[in-house]
Write an enzyme that holds these catalytic residues in place. Structure first.
Site, mmCIF file in Angstrom:
data_model
loop_
_atom_site.group_PDB
_atom_site.id
_atom_site.type_symbol
_atom_site.label_atom_id
_atom_site.label_comp_id
_atom_site.label_asym_id
_atom_site.label_seq_id
_atom_site.Cartn_x
_atom_site.Cartn_y
_atom_site.Cartn_z
ATOM 1 N N LYS A 27 0.840 -1.274 -0.040
ATOM 2 C CA LYS A 27 0.006 -0.077 0.100
ATOM 3 C C LYS A 27 0.899 1.025 -0.008
ATOM 4 C CE LYS A 27 -3.219 2.523 2.844
ATOM 5 N NZ LYS A 27 -4.399 2.186 4.191
ATOM 6 N N LYS A 82 -10.249 12.338 8.588
ATOM 7 C CA LYS A 82 -9.887 11.772 9.808
ATOM 8 C C LYS A 82 -9.806 12.936 10.810
ATOM 9 C CE LYS A 82 -6.878 8.113 8.226
ATOM 10 N NZ LYS A 82 -7.527 7.126 9.105
ATOM 11 N N GLU A 119 -9.633 3.688 2.130
ATOM 12 C CA GLU A 119 -8.995 3.801 0.703
ATOM 13 C C GLU A 119 -8.032 2.840 0.048
ATOM 14 O OE1 GLU A 119 -7.716 5.361 3.302
ATOM 15 O OE2 GLU A 119 -5.684 4.633 2.779
ATOM 16 N N ARG A 143 -7.934 -0.442 0.707
ATOM 17 C CA ARG A 143 -8.248 -1.531 -0.058
ATOM 18 C C ARG A 143 -8.544 -1.474 -1.288
ATOM 19 N NH1 ARG A 143 -12.660 -2.460 4.488
ATOM 20 N NH2 ARG A 143 -11.159 -1.235 5.423
HETATM 21 N N1 BES Z 1 -4.365 4.180 6.996
HETATM 22 C C1 BES Z 1 -5.710 3.636 7.576
HETATM 23 C C2 BES Z 1 -5.558 2.558 8.774
HETATM 24 C C3 BES Z 1 -4.775 3.161 9.855
HETATM 25 C C4 BES Z 1 -5.064 3.341 11.126
HETATM 26 C C5 BES Z 1 -3.138 2.743 9.808
HETATM 27 C C6 BES Z 1 -4.469 3.692 12.285
HETATM 28 C C7 BES Z 1 -2.310 3.004 10.837
HETATM 29 C C8 BES Z 1 -2.898 3.723 12.025
HETATM 30 C C9 BES Z 1 -6.823 3.223 6.572
HETATM 31 O O1 BES Z 1 -6.753 3.916 5.410
HETATM 32 C C10 BES Z 1 -8.134 3.606 7.610
HETATM 33 O O2 BES Z 1 -8.470 4.593 7.717
HETATM 34 N N2 BES Z 1 -8.936 2.607 7.717
HETATM 35 C C11 BES Z 1 -10.232 2.599 8.523
HETATM 36 C C12 BES Z 1 -11.295 1.998 7.412
HETATM 37 C C13 BES Z 1 -12.834 2.062 8.102
HETATM 38 C C14 BES Z 1 -13.083 3.360 7.511
HETATM 39 C C15 BES Z 1 -13.557 1.061 7.630
HETATM 40 C C16 BES Z 1 -10.015 2.584 10.017
HETATM 41 O O3 BES Z 1 -9.547 1.541 10.232
HETATM 42 O O4 BES Z 1 -10.639 3.274 10.591
HETATM 43 ZN ZN ZN Z 2 -7.880 5.553 5.303
HETATM 44 ZN ZN ZN Z 3 -4.864 4.479 4.988
#
Ligand code: BES
Ligand code: ZN
Ligand code: ZN
Length: 536
Positions: free
Chosen positions: A260, A272, A344, A346
């Site tokens: 990724k 976020k 994003e 995935r």
């Molecule tokens: N990059 C983030 C995941 C992440 C969170 C990595 C904390 C490192 C530390 C990813 O893109 C994300 O935001 N995922 C969301 C998915 C959800 C909206 C289904 C998540 O995990 O909150």
């Molecule tokens: Zn994200």
């Molecule tokens: Zn991410």
């Protein structure tokens, strides 16, 4: 770092000599000799209980130039009965880090005979430990030049004949881990998709890989609308990086690595919270691990065909950005309802995995900082491993034990698969269930066809805000060691071994790699059988 081997008796000048000792160990003969020249400082500190040899304990002693080193650093190895290759690596990383903090630029490390007998790849892991321990990211410090870093390491040992080759290998792995850490530590205004693409081109030149970079219009031509949907809000152009080792040797065992490469994840329109958002510069850690691993694979000239794929882009809000509820069609024809633009990773991985299928790989491994849920489940202590092939998962677990990068296997059941089905499209990018890490993998599984595949969610392990005595804060370099250990053991399925044609390979110097026996004529067409993976 310059690394050399000298016999203890002929040690040249260095700033600090590191001497590892077990708890309750008597000074070995070589050290007794040194000690006699420095008024028994070593024995004295042991007798006074200042140095007990506890695991990772350090004690710095000034030698007043009476021996070849200005100082001696005693380093504890802990109890003999608890000793392992891992405790050695941590002790050495700690010792080198401590020596660097004490402003040494050149160090020697005494390697007692018995250690060599206890740890099979002693030199290799010692070198890797040196890189792990001394790593610092000083790129943006004005006084960078004034920071003293260790640039020379001398191993004091009666080394075997292939020690130089093993050192070369340890150096390649250590440097590659540092490369990954550098890439991930750069802030997102510097480590843009374009910068990653340029780095990939440099790596290709250095490690003799094939490199192709696809731009936005190429992605449109390949119908990668899942990937493109993430890039829409950003002014930074996306770059899809394809690195190939042994590109033309199609009959070799073939592994596709996917990382990724979100160079910054704001969450997009599903923005976020601002607290800790800065850490989303690390959201390309999977991509950085793949780039760095490809460098090592090329320099080690592993007898495999390895393809590294990195979908690089920012995830930004903006007038053109994808909105929650939008539906896009991925390059395999599946439609995706984007319910949360923050899921994003995935999306970019989906089109990349579809692209990876064209290489007809024997297996896929993907690494991604994919879910916050993974950090909740496993903390910063392990990556989650999920896949569709138990044998391959076991091999990833075995590789992780060798590189000391923890993984923890999570299940993937039909219930999870159900939870990513959309009411209005084929699938959705959020889950109707609660196991966010697993359902993210269930989403990815839609894009791997029937190829053996392992997904590593590295969200909790890619970076750390807590510096350790053996390592700096920021990127941890997680994944490079694990992938190399996996690839080292990866072998051709029996049927495929017969197919590889003789190819003239000029191995670069310094390389420790074993070319496979060159069998008869190459047949380009190959069929992949599920579960035909085999490992040495
Ligand atoms: N990059 C983030 C995941 C992440 C969170 C990595 C904390 C490192 C530390 C990813 O893109 C994300 O935001 N995922 C969301 C998915 C959800 C909206 C289904 C998540 O995990 O909150
Ligand atoms: Zn994200
Ligand atoms: Zn991410």
């Amino acid at each position: 770092m310059e690394i050399k081997i000298e016999t203890p008796a002929t040690a040249g000048k260095t700033d600090i000599c590191l001497i590892p000792l077990f708890a309750k160990q008597e000074l070995p003969e070589y050290c007794r000799d040194l000690d006699s020249r420095i008024s028994s400082l070593m024995q004295g500190s042991m007798d006074a209980g200042e140095f007990k040899g506890e695991a990772n304990q350090t004690l710095l002693l000034a030698t007043q130039d009476k021996i070849f080193a200005r100082k001696i650093l005693l380093i504890g190895l802990g109890n003999k009965d608890k000793f392992s290759a891992r405790s050695w690596q941590l002790a050495i990383a700690t010792a080198l880090r401590t020596a660097q903090r004490a402003k040494a630029t050149s160090v020697s490390l005494y390697l007692p005979d018995h250690i060599d007998k206890q740890i099979s790849n002693l030199y290799e892991i010692t070198i890797i430990a040196a890189y792990l321990g001394t790593y610092e990211f000083l790129e943006y410090k004005e006084k960078k030049q004034e920071q003293k870093l260790i640039t020379s390491l001398t191993l004091l040992a009666d080394a075997g004949s292939n020690a130089a080759a093993v050192i070369a290998k340890g150096k390649i792995i250590g440097e590659s881990i540092s490369l990954m850490r550098d890439l991930a530590n750069h802030p997102s205004n510097h480590a843009t998709p374009t910068m990653l693409a340029e780095t990939a081109e440099k790596i290709a030149g250095e490690a003799r890989l094939d490199c192709k970079i696809f731009n936005r219009s190429d992605l449109e031509g390949m119908n990668m609308h899942a990937y493109l949907s993430v890039s829409k809000g950003s002014h930074e152009p996306p770059k899809f990086i394809v690195l190939q080792h042994n590109k033309e040797r199609k009959a070799l065992p073939t592994v596709v690595l996917v990382g990724k490469g979100i160079t910054f994840d704001t969450g997009g329109i599903s923005l976020k919270p601002s607290k800790d958002m800065h850490a989303m510069k690390f959201d390309m850690s999977g991509g950085a691990a793949v780039l760095a691993t490809m460098r090592a694979v090329g320099l080690l000239d592993l007898p495999l065909r390895v393809i590294g794929l990195v979908p690089a882009t920012e995830n930004m809000p903006g007038g053109m950005a994808t909105k929650p509820g939008d539906i896009v069609k991925a390059s395999n024809g599946k439609t995706i309802e984007i319910l949360n633009t923050d899921a994003e990773g995935r999306l970019v991985m989906a089109d990349t995995l579809v692209y990876g299928q064209k290489f007809k790989p024997d297996c896929f491994i993907d690494l991604a900082t994919l879910t916050g849920a993974c950090v909740i489940a496993l903390g910063n202590e392990a990556a989650a491993v999920i896949g569709n092939d138990d044998k391959m998962i076991k091999q990833i677990e075995a590789a992780a034990l060798k590189s000391w990068e923890r993984v923890w296997h999570l299940p993937l059941w039909d219930d999870h698969r159900e939870q990513v089905k959309s009411d209005v499209a084929d699938i959705q990018n959020t889950s109707k269930g609660k196991a966010g890490t697993i359902t993210a993998a269930a989403f990815l599984e839609n894009f791997v066809a029937d190829i053996p595949w392992v997904h590593l969610d590295i969200a909790g392990v890619a970076d750390t805000s807590a510096p350790k005595p053996y390592g700096a804060m920021g990127s941890t370099g997680y994944g490079v060691g694990l992938l190399i250990r996996f690839l080292e053991c990866f072998q051709a399925p029996e049927t495929k071994k017969q197919e590889e044609a003789p190819v003239a390979v000029t191995a670069p110097e310094n390389i420790v790699a074993h070319q496979p026996e060159k069998p008869a004529a190459e047949k380009k067409a190959k069929t992949r059988k599920k579960s035909s993976l085999s490992f040495g």
